[in-house]
Motif scaffolding. Structure first.
Motif, PDB file in Angstrom:
ATOM      1  N   CYS A 185      29.658  36.889  21.557  1.00 43.24           N
ATOM      2  CA  CYS A 185      28.758  37.329  20.498  1.00 43.24           C
ATOM      3  C   CYS A 185      29.105  36.555  19.234  1.00 43.24           C
TER       4      CYS A 185
ATOM      5  N   SER B 279      28.518  37.335  16.159  1.00 49.59           N
ATOM      6  CA  SER B 279      28.919  38.197  15.045  1.00 49.59           C
ATOM      7  C   SER B 279      30.324  38.757  15.183  1.00 49.59           C
TER       8      SER B 279
ATOM      9  N   CYS C  99      25.234  44.130  17.672  1.00 46.27           N
ATOM     10  CA  CYS C  99      25.232  42.672  17.579  1.00 46.27           C
ATOM     11  C   CYS C  99      25.285  42.036  18.971  1.00 46.27           C
TER      12      CYS C  99
ATOM     13  N   ARG D 148      21.855  42.419  20.575  1.00 45.65           N
ATOM     14  CA  ARG D 148      20.929  41.445  19.989  1.00 45.65           C
ATOM     15  C   ARG D 148      21.157  40.061  20.583  1.00 45.65           C
TER      16      ARG D 148
END
Length: 66
Positions: free
Chosen positions: A7, A9, A47, A50
């Motif tokens: 990820c 983030s 996050c 997403r």
């Protein structure tokens, strides 16, 4: 095919969910939501969810230029 490994983030590993998510999300019918697949896979952070939902494989798009 490029698999999202982490990820962007938070840095959590999401690559382990990608193949299962892609296979199950591609078989969803009409009004079914990919959120259900992510819940079943145990992806809880927003996050990371997403990251999986918004990932787009670009290999097919750029491969003619290689």
């Amino acid at each position: 095919m490029m698999v999202p490994v982490r990820c962007f983030s938070c840095g959590n590993t999401v690559g382990e969910y990608w193949e299962e998510y892609e296979a199950r999300a591609s078989t969803l019918e009409g009004d079914e939501d990919p959120e259900k697949v992510l819940d079943e896979l145990g992806v809880e952070r927003h996050c990371c969810r997403r990251m999986l939902v918004s990932h787009e494989d670009l290999v097919d798009v750029v491969s003619p230029y290689q």
